[in-house]
Design an enzyme around this catalytic site. Structure first.
Site, PDB file in Angstrom:
ATOM      1  N   HIS A  34       0.800  -1.229   0.000  1.00 37.80           N
ATOM      2  CA  HIS A  34       0.000   0.000   0.000  1.00 37.80           C
ATOM      3  C   HIS A  34       0.826   1.270   0.000  1.00 37.80           C
ATOM      4  O   HIS A  34       0.264   2.357   0.121  1.00 37.80           O
ATOM      5  CB  HIS A  34      -0.922   0.050   1.221  1.00 37.80           C
ATOM      6  CG  HIS A  34      -1.968  -0.998   1.254  1.00 37.80           C
ATOM      7  ND1 HIS A  34      -3.233  -0.790   0.753  1.00 37.80           N
ATOM      8  CD2 HIS A  34      -1.943  -2.263   1.709  1.00 37.80           C
ATOM      9  CE1 HIS A  34      -3.946  -1.895   0.919  1.00 37.80           C
ATOM     10  NE2 HIS A  34      -3.181  -2.803   1.501  1.00 37.80           N
ATOM     11  N   LYS A  93      -8.378  13.874   4.552  1.00 35.37           N
ATOM     12  CA  LYS A  93      -7.513  12.696   4.511  1.00 35.37           C
ATOM     13  C   LYS A  93      -6.461  12.879   5.591  1.00 35.37           C
ATOM     14  O   LYS A  93      -6.389  13.940   6.205  1.00 35.37           O
ATOM     15  CB  LYS A  93      -6.834  12.557   3.137  1.00 35.37           C
ATOM     16  CG  LYS A  93      -6.174  13.873   2.657  1.00 35.37           C
ATOM     17  CD  LYS A  93      -5.549  13.730   1.285  1.00 35.37           C
ATOM     18  CE  LYS A  93      -6.521  13.801   0.136  1.00 35.37           C
ATOM     19  NZ  LYS A  93      -6.625  12.590  -0.651  1.00 35.37           N
ATOM     20  N   ARG A  94      -5.647  11.837   5.846  1.00 38.29           N
ATOM     21  CA  ARG A  94      -4.553  12.017   6.783  1.00 38.29           C
ATOM     22  C   ARG A  94      -3.693  13.211   6.369  1.00 38.29           C
ATOM     23  O   ARG A  94      -3.544  13.507   5.179  1.00 38.29           O
ATOM     24  CB  ARG A  94      -3.679  10.745   6.841  1.00 38.29           C
ATOM     25  CG  ARG A  94      -4.313   9.594   7.584  1.00 38.29           C
ATOM     26  CD  ARG A  94      -4.620   9.939   9.024  1.00 38.29           C
ATOM     27  NE  ARG A  94      -3.434  10.131   9.818  1.00 38.29           N
ATOM     28  CZ  ARG A  94      -2.843   9.183  10.537  1.00 38.29           C
ATOM     29  NH1 ARG A  94      -3.337   7.959  10.564  1.00 38.29           N
ATOM     30  NH2 ARG A  94      -1.774   9.445  11.253  1.00 38.29           N
ATOM     31  N   LYS A 145     -14.774   8.208  -3.530  1.00 41.08           N
ATOM     32  CA  LYS A 145     -16.015   8.523  -2.810  1.00 41.08           C
ATOM     33  C   LYS A 145     -16.558   9.873  -3.250  1.00 41.08           C
ATOM     34  O   LYS A 145     -17.765  10.047  -3.454  1.00 41.08           O
ATOM     35  CB  LYS A 145     -15.757   8.514  -1.294  1.00 41.08           C
ATOM     36  CG  LYS A 145     -15.393   7.134  -0.758  1.00 41.08           C
ATOM     37  CD  LYS A 145     -14.710   7.184   0.618  1.00 41.08           C
ATOM     38  CE  LYS A 145     -14.011   5.852   0.901  1.00 41.08           C
ATOM     39  NZ  LYS A 145     -13.026   5.933   2.000  1.00 41.08           N
ATOM     40  N   LYS A 194       0.765  14.494   0.708  1.00 44.09           N
ATOM     41  CA  LYS A 194      -0.617  14.757   0.287  1.00 44.09           C
ATOM     42  C   LYS A 194      -0.845  16.243  -0.003  1.00 44.09           C
ATOM     43  O   LYS A 194      -1.839  16.639  -0.577  1.00 44.09           O
ATOM     44  CB  LYS A 194      -1.596  14.240   1.333  1.00 44.09           C
ATOM     45  CG  LYS A 194      -1.584  12.700   1.461  1.00 44.09           C
ATOM     46  CD  LYS A 194      -2.528  12.240   2.562  1.00 44.09           C
ATOM     47  CE  LYS A 194      -2.417  10.750   2.869  1.00 44.09           C
ATOM     48  NZ  LYS A 194      -3.187   9.908   1.934  1.00 44.09           N
ATOM     49  N   THR A 236      -8.668   6.475  -1.978  1.00 44.46           N
ATOM     50  CA  THR A 236     -10.022   5.943  -2.094  1.00 44.46           C
ATOM     51  C   THR A 236     -11.030   7.060  -1.817  1.00 44.46           C
ATOM     52  O   THR A 236     -12.158   6.998  -2.287  1.00 44.46           O
ATOM     53  CB  THR A 236     -10.254   4.780  -1.100  1.00 44.46           C
ATOM     54  OG1 THR A 236      -9.736   5.160   0.184  1.00 44.46           O
ATOM     55  CG2 THR A 236      -9.563   3.515  -1.578  1.00 44.46           C
TER      56      THR A 236
HETATM   57  C1  26W Z   1       4.271   0.702   9.655  1.00 45.46           C
HETATM   58  C2  26W Z   1       3.409   1.893   9.751  1.00 45.46           C
HETATM   59  C3  26W Z   1       2.484   1.998   8.608  1.00 45.46           C
HETATM   60  C4  26W Z   1       1.119   1.870   8.835  1.00 45.46           C
HETATM   61  C5  26W Z   1       0.244   1.942   7.779  1.00 45.46           C
HETATM   62  C6  26W Z   1       2.930   2.192   7.333  1.00 45.46           C
HETATM   63  C7  26W Z   1       2.063   2.256   6.296  1.00 45.46           C
HETATM   64  C8  26W Z   1       0.726   2.130   6.497  1.00 45.46           C
HETATM   65  C9  26W Z   1      -0.248   2.142   5.347  1.00 45.46           C
HETATM   66  C10 26W Z   1       0.379   1.528   4.148  1.00 45.46           C
HETATM   67  C11 26W Z   1      -0.797   3.494   5.077  1.00 45.46           C
HETATM   68  C12 26W Z   1      -2.012   3.515   4.198  1.00 45.46           C
HETATM   69  O1  26W Z   1      -3.108   3.585   4.692  1.00 45.46           O
HETATM   70  N1  26W Z   1      -1.841   3.502   2.877  1.00 45.46           N
HETATM   71  C13 26W Z   1      -2.944   3.821   1.974  1.00 45.46           C
HETATM   72  O2  26W Z   1      -3.591   2.643   1.539  1.00 45.46           O
HETATM   73  C14 26W Z   1      -4.734   2.954   0.769  1.00 45.46           C
HETATM   74  C15 26W Z   1      -5.443   1.662   0.458  1.00 45.46           C
HETATM   75  O3  26W Z   1      -4.720   0.928  -0.468  1.00 45.46           O
HETATM   76  C16 26W Z   1      -4.371   3.729  -0.468  1.00 45.46           C
HETATM   77  O4  26W Z   1      -5.540   4.096  -1.134  1.00 45.46           O
HETATM   78  C17 26W Z   1      -3.569   4.978  -0.100  1.00 45.46           C
HETATM   79  O5  26W Z   1      -3.103   5.605  -1.271  1.00 45.46           O
HETATM   80  C18 26W Z   1      -2.411   4.604   0.799  1.00 45.46           C
HETATM   81  O6  26W Z   1      -1.752   5.773   1.266  1.00 45.46           O
END
Ligand code: 26W
Length: 838
Positions: free
Chosen positions: A379, A570-571, A682, A576, A678
């Site tokens: 992701h 969003k975050r 929406k 971003k 995503t």
């Molecule tokens: C290890 C800490 C950590 C925790 C969560 C690192 C990375 C993450 C995720 C990968 C963050 C995340 O939410 N990524 C998002 O995933 C969505 C679903 O696929 C995508 O639509 C977003 O672009 C992406 O930022």
């Protein structure tokens, strides 16, 4: 005998007929009204005269839950009888939000439940508001898992979601003097009517200790792990009901408990605190969600969480398999395990341990089963988010899994060197161990090696995966990486959050789109129909009024629903580029003040989102947005032509109000960095026009919606990479752009932070310097594109035509389509009709 008469069997006695299931519940208003009252009385112990709204909410959930259970039992029996393959979706996060409306809608109970409650003078809409959000996730990855669970139920793919039952979900955000404050979240405080504790489904999870080799004559040596510490993983099940109640799947979340709740010896000898230490230490594992979404936490507790839920889920999967089959040889035919990012990647080593050490399967055979069973979704490409663990920590906590990783790595390197002729540099890139940064285990490499399929979440992201993080592994296994573009569930993100739009759509094209969302395409022909367009715009206006009310209530700020609602939620993250948006806002503010006579299009800039508590730059951006909002909103010279609001505590429920209310959707990440997005989907589904870069799924949205109906600007991913490689600096760009220069100067000179003028000096300075996120580089095009939107607003017919095209052409971005692709290409599971999607 005297008492024989009593014992004598009575031939005439009526034996109640044993049935497997109680009768399914009726769904009419009378029955629902009665059952809600029964729940209130007998489950909650309240009469109507003393019941609080919370009690009505609980009673309603319980009555609705009974109806889900009817379907749940039927679904489970069907899957068991047919020996269907099951999907197990392993995810550290499930960002579910509320479940009541979802359940009521999917069961088709909206009207009867509303009317049933009305008989007691209770408003269903108000009841729904009392349900706390299940916020067991940070952002996109967690919300995707929730959409996928709903879609798997709706498309009848038999599935288990496996995760962690955090006692405290994602923190509550407040804004104090413009800055983010984090407060604990407590979603379980009033209990959780949706979950079932399964005390009988519990597994021991080990940590630490030693591994010994056991040699017995005539048998290969065995390894035995004796953990120093054990905790219990207890299952909590939540039913996830699909569209029209056709199928119900299970979300199984693990909660940690000590094996001994209290150490009585310690307690009896007066050590009351010590008596509870073990219990506290165990329960800490599932106490709180880590609030970082893009940099690796790196603490021991995080690795404990990852192993805890991975091991519990795998033990559960293996045990259930052996209940039906007498061997694990066919595991991959009956189970597909999807790893949602690398967070559960230790599962690869743990499954090997279960197969080899516990079930005596020979190594190569076990590896074959493991690879055939697992698949992995990536992701993010952000280097700081890629998980790696120091070897010494891994070894101390999971000694046997570490050995297994070494063994997998040895096989991998042997293959790479001997069969594929990789050189030393390439070997060190594919190795599961990073030797350059103090020896660390690379979880991405482990997940890749242990899976038969690895996927990205948009077409662009998948290509970039092949070129960057997994370049060498991709060369070694060129068939393994594939694309599965994300989607969102249309039930929550259209039907439930925008009922008025759905009514209008149904009037135009009939009800078919509710069962097949791609039929939204039929709406295309209404885009040029003036009367339809006007009704479409009227729905949008009503949704904007609803949001305006929320803004008024929470911020005591009036926003005019007739202005453009330009929204970025969003975050908060540098990539971003909320910063780009707020700089453009400041530039617009300057222009409105310096040219008051011009015909400015009224705009409301809406922001919401949380920053990771330790991410200083992101918190500064929140502070800046709030500072800018305070100054602009109080300036009479702006005459309400521009308003800025930051709505605190962005969550799923707030998103459900925001998405339908947007005119403009901001999807402006630095190209190459947003894996998919995503929120972009929406918004567009609900008729917002996107202003965005060629990043993530925006690229595919452009293809589906058409270039005439979306506003694309900025550097491409390739151009960003080149600019960075060529040592791009912001300052020369800023010099050439007076608007940007002035806006930046006002920010860094304290115009928006008079009591702390230096507050944003370093934030602004980062643009003059490397401009890593290409904000200076993209500013001018962003500004120009915004002005094109201003102009378009003046031709409302055209705007609305484009908005209708957006809704009409977003059907493909349903998570039903994503799930269909996973089912067909990766899992080989689910109904044939689903796997046959084109
Ligand atoms: C290890 C800490 C950590 C925790 C969560 C690192 C990375 C993450 C995720 C990968 C963050 C995340 O939410 N990524 C998002 O995933 C969505 C679903 O696929 C995508 O639509 C977003 O672009 C992406 O930022």
């Amino acid at each position: 005998m005297q008492d024989s008469a009593i014992a004598k069997p009575q031939a005439t006695r009526k034996v109640p007929r044993a049935t497997n299931n109680p009768l399914p519940r009726a769904n009419d208003t009378d029955t629902l009204a009665l059952e809600i009252l029964e729940k209130l009385t007998y489950s909650l112990g309240k009469t109507t005269s003393v019941a609080r709204m919370h009690d009505w909410m609980d009673a309603t959930c319980l009555a609705v839950r009974d109806r889900i259970i009817d379907h749940w039992i039927a679904s489970t029996q069907k899957v068991t009888k047919e020996h269907s393959k099951r999907v197990c979706y392993l995810s550290m996060e499930f960002l579910i939000g509320r479940l009541l409306r979802d359940a009521i809608n999917n069961l088709g109970l909206s009207e009867p439940v509303k009317q049933a409650l009305a008989r007691y003078g209770v408003d269903l809409d108000l009841v729904e508001l009392l349900e706390p959000d299940a916020a067991l996730g940070n952002g996109g990855l967690g919300r995707l898992a929730a959409c996928f669970m709903e879609s798997m139920a709706s498309t009848e793919v038999p599935a288990f979601g496996y995760g962690i039952r955090y006692v405290h979900g994602f923190f509550r955000q407040e804004i104090a003097d413009g800055a983010q404050v984090e407060l604990p979240e407590d979603w379980l405080a009033h209990g959780n009517p949706w979950e079932f504790e399964r005390r009988e489904t519990a597994y021991e999870i080990g940590f630490g200790g030693k591994v010994t080799m056991v040699e017995e004559p005539g048998r290969p040596p065995r390894y035995v792990w004796r953990p120093a510490e054990r905790v219990l993983a207890v299952a909590f099940d939540t039913p996830i009901v699909g569209w029209r109640g056709k199928h119900v799947n299970t979300l199984r979340l693990w909660s940690a408990q000590a094996l001994d709740p209290i150490l009585l010896d310690a307690f009896n000898s007066g050590d009351h605190i010590g008596a509870l230490l073990e219990s506290n230490r165990a329960e800490a594992i599932t106490r709180v969600l880590y609030p970082a979404d893009s940099h690796q936490a790196g603490q021991e507790l995080r690795l404990r969480q990852e192993f805890f839920f991975s091991s519990a889920s795998l033990q559960d999967i293996v045990r259930r398999h052996l209940q039906t089959y007498d061997s694990l040889d066919n595991l991959a035919d009956k189970v597909a395990i999807q790893l949602n990012d690398t967070h559960p990647a230790v599962s690869v080593a743990e499954l090997m341990r279960l197969l080899v050490d516990i079930h005596g399967i020979e190594w190569d055979k076990a590896w074959e089963i493991t690879q055939a069973t697992f698949s992995y979704t990536n992701h993010t490409l952000l280097p700081e988010a890629l998980e790696t663990w120091p070897i010494h920590l891994f070894e101390r906590l999971l000694p046997r899994q570490m050995q297994i990783i070494y063994a997998i790595n040895a096989d991998l390197i042997r293959h790479a060197r001997l069969d594929k002729g990789l050189d030393d540099g390439q070997i060190s890139a594919v190795s599961l161990i990073d030797e350059n940064n103090g020896r660390r285990v690379r979880m991405g490499q482990l997940a890749f090696a242990g899976s038969h399929a690895v996927n990205g979440v948009s077409a662009l992201h998948t290509e970039l995966m092949k070129e960057t993080v997994f370049r060498d592994l991709h060369r070694l296994y060129p068939e393994r990486i594939e694309n599965k573009t994300n989607g969102v569930t249309p039930r929550r993100w259209l039907f439930e959050c925008n009922p008025d739009l759905c009514k209008l759509i149904e009037e135009a094209i009939g009800p078919g789109f509710r069962d097949n969302i791609e039929l939204l395409a039929e709406l295309d022909k209404f885009a040029d129909d003036a009367s339809f367009r006007d009704k479409f715009a009227a729905v949008k206006l009503a949704n904007k009024q609803r949001l305006a009310k929320v803004v008024e209530e929470r911020l005591a700020t009036y926003v005019d629903p007739k202005a453009i609602f330009d929204i970025q939620v969003k975050r908060i993250h540098e990539y971003k580029r909320q910063f780009l948006n707020i700089i453009e806002t400041v530039a617009l503010y300057d222009q409105i003040r310096s040219s008051p006579h011009l015909d400015w299009t009224p705009r409301v800039k809406v922001f919401a989102g949380k920053a990771a508590p330790s991410y200083q730059e992101a918190k500064q951006i929140i502070h800046l947005i709030n500072d800018v909002a305070r100054v602009i909103n109080a300036d009479p010279a702006v005459r309400n032509l521009l308003k800025v609001v930051f709505i605190p505590n962005y969550n799923v429920s707030l998103a459900e109000i925001i998405m339908p209310a947007a005119d403009v959707s901001e999807q402006i990440s630095t190209a190459g960095l947003e894996a998919s997005g995503t929120g972009n989907m929406k918004f567009a589904l609900n008729g917002a026009l996107t202003i965005g870069t060629l990043d993530g799924a925006n690229v595919e949205m452009l293809e589906h919606i058409g270039a005439d109906n979306i506003f694309i600007f900025g550097l491409t991913a390739e151009e960003v990479a080149n600019a960075r490689a060529n040592g791009h600096m912001g300052q020369p760009v800023i010099e050439r752009q007076p608007l940007l220069r002035a806006a930046l100067e006002s920010i860094e000179n304290g115009v928006f932070s008079e009591n702390d003028p230096g507050r944003y000096r370093s934030l602004a300075g980062s643009l003059r310097d490397r401009d890593w996120w290409m904000i200076a580089a993209d500013f001018q095009e962003y500004w120009n594109t915004q002005r094109r939107l201003d102009e378009l607003w003046l031709d409302r017919a055209k705007w609305n035509t484009m908005a209708v095209h957006n809704t009409a052409r977003m059907g493909w971005f349903s998570s039903d389509r994503s799930i269909g692709e996973y089912a067909r290409d990766i899992w080989k599971a689910g109904p044939k009709s689903i796997q046959a999607i084109s």
